[in-house]
Write a protein that holds these residues in place. Structure first.
Motif, PDB file in Angstrom:
ATOM      1  N   SER A 124       0.843  -1.202   0.000  1.00 26.26           N
ATOM      2  CA  SER A 124       0.000   0.000   0.000  1.00 26.26           C
ATOM      3  C   SER A 124       0.872   1.243   0.000  1.00 26.26           C
ATOM      4  O   SER A 124       2.045   1.197   0.407  1.00 26.26           O
ATOM      5  CB  SER A 124      -0.909   0.022   1.235  1.00 26.26           C
ATOM      6  N   THR A 125       0.298   2.340  -0.412  1.00 17.74           N
ATOM      7  CA  THR A 125       0.996   3.623  -0.397  1.00 17.74           C
ATOM      8  C   THR A 125       1.133   4.131   1.036  1.00 17.74           C
ATOM      9  O   THR A 125       0.200   4.040   1.840  1.00 17.74           O
ATOM     10  CB  THR A 125       0.223   4.660  -1.228  1.00 17.74           C
ATOM     11  N   VAL A 126       2.301   4.671   1.345  1.00 16.52           N
ATOM     12  CA  VAL A 126       2.513   5.365   2.621  1.00 16.52           C
ATOM     13  C   VAL A 126       2.456   6.876   2.392  1.00 16.52           C
ATOM     14  O   VAL A 126       1.677   7.578   3.028  1.00 16.52           O
ATOM     15  CB  VAL A 126       3.854   4.958   3.263  1.00 16.52           C
ATOM     16  N   ALA A 127       3.274   7.385   1.469  1.00 14.41           N
ATOM     17  CA  ALA A 127       3.247   8.816   1.152  1.00 14.41           C
ATOM     18  C   ALA A 127       4.095   9.087  -0.079  1.00 14.41           C
ATOM     19  O   ALA A 127       5.127   8.433  -0.286  1.00 14.41           O
ATOM     20  CB  ALA A 127       3.764   9.649   2.325  1.00 14.41           C
ATOM     21  N   ALA A 128       3.667  10.043  -0.887  1.00 15.45           N
ATOM     22  CA  ALA A 128       4.525  10.583  -1.946  1.00 15.45           C
ATOM     23  C   ALA A 128       5.361  11.691  -1.320  1.00 15.45           C
ATOM     24  O   ALA A 128       4.823  12.546  -0.612  1.00 15.45           O
ATOM     25  CB  ALA A 128       3.678  11.132  -3.089  1.00 15.45           C
ATOM     26  N   LEU A 129       6.678  11.678  -1.549  1.00 17.56           N
ATOM     27  CA  LEU A 129       7.548  12.605  -0.819  1.00 17.56           C
ATOM     28  C   LEU A 129       8.144  13.714  -1.684  1.00 17.56           C
ATOM     29  O   LEU A 129       8.320  14.828  -1.215  1.00 17.56           O
ATOM     30  CB  LEU A 129       8.669  11.828  -0.128  1.00 17.56           C
ATOM     31  N   TYR A 130       8.484  13.427  -2.927  1.00 15.73           N
ATOM     32  CA  TYR A 130       9.079  14.469  -3.771  1.00 15.73           C
ATOM     33  C   TYR A 130       9.056  14.010  -5.216  1.00 15.73           C
ATOM     34  O   TYR A 130       8.730  12.857  -5.516  1.00 15.73           O
ATOM     35  CB  TYR A 130      10.518  14.782  -3.337  1.00 15.73           C
TER      36      TYR A 130
ATOM     37  N   THR B  58      -3.208   8.248  -6.368  1.00 13.41           N
ATOM     38  CA  THR B  58      -4.540   7.697  -6.656  1.00 13.41           C
ATOM     39  C   THR B  58      -4.511   6.296  -7.251  1.00 13.41           C
ATOM     40  O   THR B  58      -5.531   5.601  -7.257  1.00 13.41           O
ATOM     41  CB  THR B  58      -5.302   8.616  -7.637  1.00 13.41           C
ATOM     42  N   ASN B  59      -3.345   5.848  -7.769  1.00  9.41           N
ATOM     43  CA  ASN B  59      -3.331   4.572  -8.486  1.00  9.41           C
ATOM     44  C   ASN B  59      -3.103   3.358  -7.588  1.00  9.41           C
ATOM     45  O   ASN B  59      -3.384   2.229  -7.996  1.00  9.41           O
ATOM     46  CB  ASN B  59      -2.284   4.595  -9.607  1.00  9.41           C
ATOM     47  N   VAL B  60      -2.601   3.543  -6.372  1.00  7.68           N
ATOM     48  CA  VAL B  60      -2.437   2.445  -5.419  1.00  7.68           C
ATOM     49  C   VAL B  60      -2.984   2.909  -4.067  1.00  7.68           C
ATOM     50  O   VAL B  60      -2.573   3.955  -3.565  1.00  7.68           O
ATOM     51  CB  VAL B  60      -0.958   2.028  -5.271  1.00  7.68           C
ATOM     52  N   PRO B  61      -3.917   2.164  -3.456  1.00  6.15           N
ATOM     53  CA  PRO B  61      -4.524   2.595  -2.189  1.00  6.15           C
ATOM     54  C   PRO B  61      -3.503   2.793  -1.078  1.00  6.15           C
ATOM     55  O   PRO B  61      -2.411   2.219  -1.104  1.00  6.15           O
ATOM     56  CB  PRO B  61      -5.486   1.450  -1.847  1.00  6.15           C
ATOM     57  N   TYR B  62      -3.890   3.583  -0.086  1.00 11.72           N
ATOM     58  CA  TYR B  62      -3.025   3.890   1.050  1.00 11.72           C
ATOM     59  C   TYR B  62      -3.165   2.845   2.153  1.00 11.72           C
ATOM     60  O   TYR B  62      -4.213   2.203   2.320  1.00 11.72           O
ATOM     61  CB  TYR B  62      -3.372   5.267   1.619  1.00 11.72           C
TER      62      TYR B  62
END
Length: 349
Positions: free
Chosen positions: A138-144, A327-331
């Motif tokens: 799952s996604t954790v966070a987009a950072l940069y 948006t393409n991989v759930p958190y």
């Protein structure tokens, strides 16, 4: 009676210390709990998450040792581990995005840096993961944003078209750089198997080969400034090859996850401004990592962004809205919990 009261006060004080990193905070926290949190923050210099982690060591796969993933990932791992909430993270070097996802699938790692495009490939079973989707993360966070940097020491190589017939490093095996290189070469009508002499090297080896004149150019996909390129620029005249708007538009027709990006002059010593494209650098976690540990990871990063920025330039790009924009991989539920507290609703499984 006095002895009983003294004993009771001692027990209450010990309980408050032990609770410094445990349990959800609520709006009716006692003043004593608030004072305990303030003391912890003052002692460590860190805003400490209200949740207690599992205490299990989480392996965080990053990238090559001269790349941004490794440098920034090490800073993040140290920040979380030293935050005092019993979430322990160890950053380890790797061969990049594909390798990180595969090792997480084998459960030899629990966290990993990935390019947003490679994450999409894995989740949907395309490109690098054709026919073999990996969905247990799952996604954790987009950072940069991380830029596709085409590096050369040859002033005659001014466009991607000039790479024809040249010896070009298109990334280490297991990295996302390979597909980025193919995408861009294809947009200019070049085939990596027939139109260039392809080499498969990581950032550090590419920089060494450029300095020694063994290759003519190299694709490096990492947040600028990247250590390997910075070192090269101090030793030898270095240039970044720009992409033009027409070919960027052509690239985006088939690969919409690329965004136009300008690398400013001065990012590297003596290297002029260059126009390129970029993808997002995203942290992902295995689905079975505890909600508390992922929450603590995200909390520590964003509640201590200033101190992280003082340790690594990429910390200056931390932004909650960007972090919650995948948006393409759930958190992961732990990440979703933190973002919800900040007013951002993110998709979950």
């Amino acid at each position: 009676m006095k002895k009983f009261l003294s004993l009771l006060m001692a027990v209450l004080m010990m309980a408050s210390v032990l609770a410094g990193c445990g349990g959800d905070t609520t709006t009716d926290e006692t003043e004593q709990d608030a004072n305990t949190q303030d003391t912890t923050t003052e002692q460590t210099g860190t805003n400490v998450s209200p949740l207690t982690g599992s205490g299990t060591e989480l392996k965080f796969r990053t990238g090559g040792e001269q790349g941004t993933y490794y440098g920034f990932g090490t800073v993040l791992a140290q920040a979380v581990t030293s935050s005092g909430c019993n979430t322990k993270v160890t950053a380890v070097s790797s061969n990049g995005s594909q390798d990180n996802i595969e090792q997480m699938d084998y459960n030899t790692a629990q966290l990993g840096f990935v390019q947003s495009d490679v994450m999409d490939y894995a989740y949907n079973g395309t490109n690098l993961f054709e026919g073999y989707p990996v969905t247990g993360f799952s996604t954790v966070a987009a950072l940069y944003m991380e830029q596709v940097q085409i590096v050369t020491c040859d002033p005659e190589i001014k466009t991607v078209a000039d790479l024809a017939g040249k010896t070009v490093s298109i990334g280490a095996s297991g990295s996302g750089v390979f597909y980025n290189a193919i995408d861009i070469l294809s947009a200019y009508g070049l085939d990596y198997e027939t139109d260039i002499k392809a080499q498969y090297q990581d950032f550090g080896n590419s920089a060494d080969s450029l300095q020694d004149g063994k290759i003519d150019a190299a694709f490096v996909v990492a947040g600028a400034p990247t250590t390997a390129i910075a070192s090269l620029a101090t030793a030898k005249d270095t240039y970044l090859v720009s992409l033009d708007d027409e070919h960027i538009a052509k690239l985006q027709e088939t690969s919409p996850y690329y965004e136009k990006y300008v690398i400013p002059e001065g990012t590297y010593d003596g290297v002029p401004e260059a126009t390129t494209v970029a993808v997002s650098a995203v942290v992902i976690a295995r689905d079975d990592v505890s909600e508390e540990d992922v929450y603590n990871f995200v909390y520590t990063i964003f509640e201590n962004a200033d101190s992280i920025a003082a340790s690594h330039d990429k910390g200056k790009e931390l932004d909650l809205e960007f972090a919650a924009g995948v948006t393409n991989v759930p958190y992961h539920p732990g990440a979703a919990k933190y973002f919800a507290e900040k007013g951002f609703e993110v998709p979950t499984k």
